[in-house]
Design an enzyme around this catalytic site. Structure first.
Site, short mmCIF file in Angstrom:
data_model
loop_
_atom_site.label_atom_id
_atom_site.label_comp_id
_atom_site.label_asym_id
_atom_site.label_seq_id
_atom_site.Cartn_x
_atom_site.Cartn_y
_atom_site.Cartn_z
N ASP A 140 -19.57 27.99 -38.48
CA ASP A 140 -19.64 29.54 -38.62
C ASP A 140 -20.80 29.48 -38.30
OD1 ASP A 140 -20.53 31.93 -38.14
OD2 ASP A 140 -19.44 32.56 -40.06
N HIS A 186 -16.92 31.95 -36.19
CA HIS A 186 -17.02 32.91 -36.90
C HIS A 186 -16.69 33.94 -36.49
CE1 HIS A 186 -20.59 36.50 -38.20
NE2 HIS A 186 -20.01 37.20 -36.73
N SER A 244 -17.66 40.81 -38.86
CA SER A 244 -19.07 40.47 -38.59
C SER A 244 -19.72 41.96 -39.64
CB SER A 244 -19.97 40.15 -37.49
OG SER A 244 -20.55 39.65 -37.78
#
Length: 270
Positions: A212, A238, A86
């Site tokens: 996700d 995710h 991320s």
């Protein structure tokens, strides 16, 4: 110097966590990676054991990358393999643009959006959870053992919250509770995106989970360097490294194998 954990030996591999996370985010995969690399997992500014709250440009992905680069300098490392989740994936690309990367593996990297689609204040999808973990204090450990609550809290991150071990859930909750830099960094993200693709020349692999729930639907793969290998994994959310840790290890190692990165220039304690 950023707080960090180190284990293993070999060419250096730096792990970068997501917003609100910490180096503990990598516990499911770091030992597998350490079989081939010296693994260095950093706590980004305002997270984990790294003190202080970054402000202004220091709180942008580029500023966070400069903080990591400063710690690499202190450790005697010129270029390293990088893996990030991320926000950590975005920071890895920023480091690559600074010439510090031998390879980049991005797990659902942030920053793959058109600035025109990401204006104003970034929505805080973890606001309620952040309040809960901060208020919990000493009762946080038993709270994370309540399976229905733990599943509900982690559903935004993984496709299969029922498979997560208690330690992973507790580590994530504790990291979120102490992430004092969270809001400042979050507010610096709108209007920004990954560095220009031509600035990243090393091997790059990017993977997203098909389930996700946190990656914006307007992500643009055009922002990735042309040499990037992109994949989307079914039955994964995710937090790819939690849903598919063994597969994530293989992916990172297949990427680092594409470039022979130099070993440590010199070793320091840490």
């Amino acid at each position: 110097m950023l707080a960090h954990d180190r284990l293993g030996s070999g060419s250096p591999l730096v792990l970068l966590h997501g917003l609100g996370g910490a180096s503990t985010e990598w516990r499911l995969v770091e030992r597998g990676l350490a079989e081939r690399h010296e693994v260095i997992a950093f706590d980004l500014p305002g997270h984990g054991g790294t003190g202080g709250t970054p402000t202004g440009e220091d709180a942008t992905p580029g500023g966070l990358a400069r903080a990591v680069a400063g710690s690499l300098d202190a450790l005697g490392l010129a270029r390293v393999h990088l893996a990030g989740t991320s926000l950590g994936g975005w920071v890895a690309f920023e480091l690559a643009a600074l010439g510090r990367a031998c390879s980049v593996t991005g797990f659902a990297p942030a920053g793959l959006w058109d600035p025109a689609d990401c204006r104003g204040v970034a929505p805080d999808g973890l606001a309620g959870l952040r309040r809960l973990v901060r208020l919990a204090g000493p009762v946080l450990p038993p709270l994370t053992r309540i399976r229905p609550l733990a599943r509900a809290a982690t559903r935004v991150a993984v496709a299969h919250p029922e498979r997560l071990a208690h330690q992973t859930i507790y580590d994530a909750a504790q990291a979120l509770a102490v992430a004092i830099g969270y809001r400042e960094i979050l507010h610096r993200l709108p209007g920004r995106h990954l560095p220009p693709p031509e600035q990243v020349s090393c091997p790059v692999t990017v993977v997203f989970g098909e389930q996700d729930r946190r990656t914006p639907p307007w992500r643009s793969f055009d922002l990735l360097p042309p040499q990037t290998r992109v994949d989307v994994w079914a039955d994964v959310g995710h937090m790819v490294v939690w849903d598919a840790p063994a597969r994530a290890v293989r992916l990172v190692l297949s990427t680092t194998a594409l470039h022979q990165c130099g070993r440590l220039q010199h070793s320091t304690g840490g």
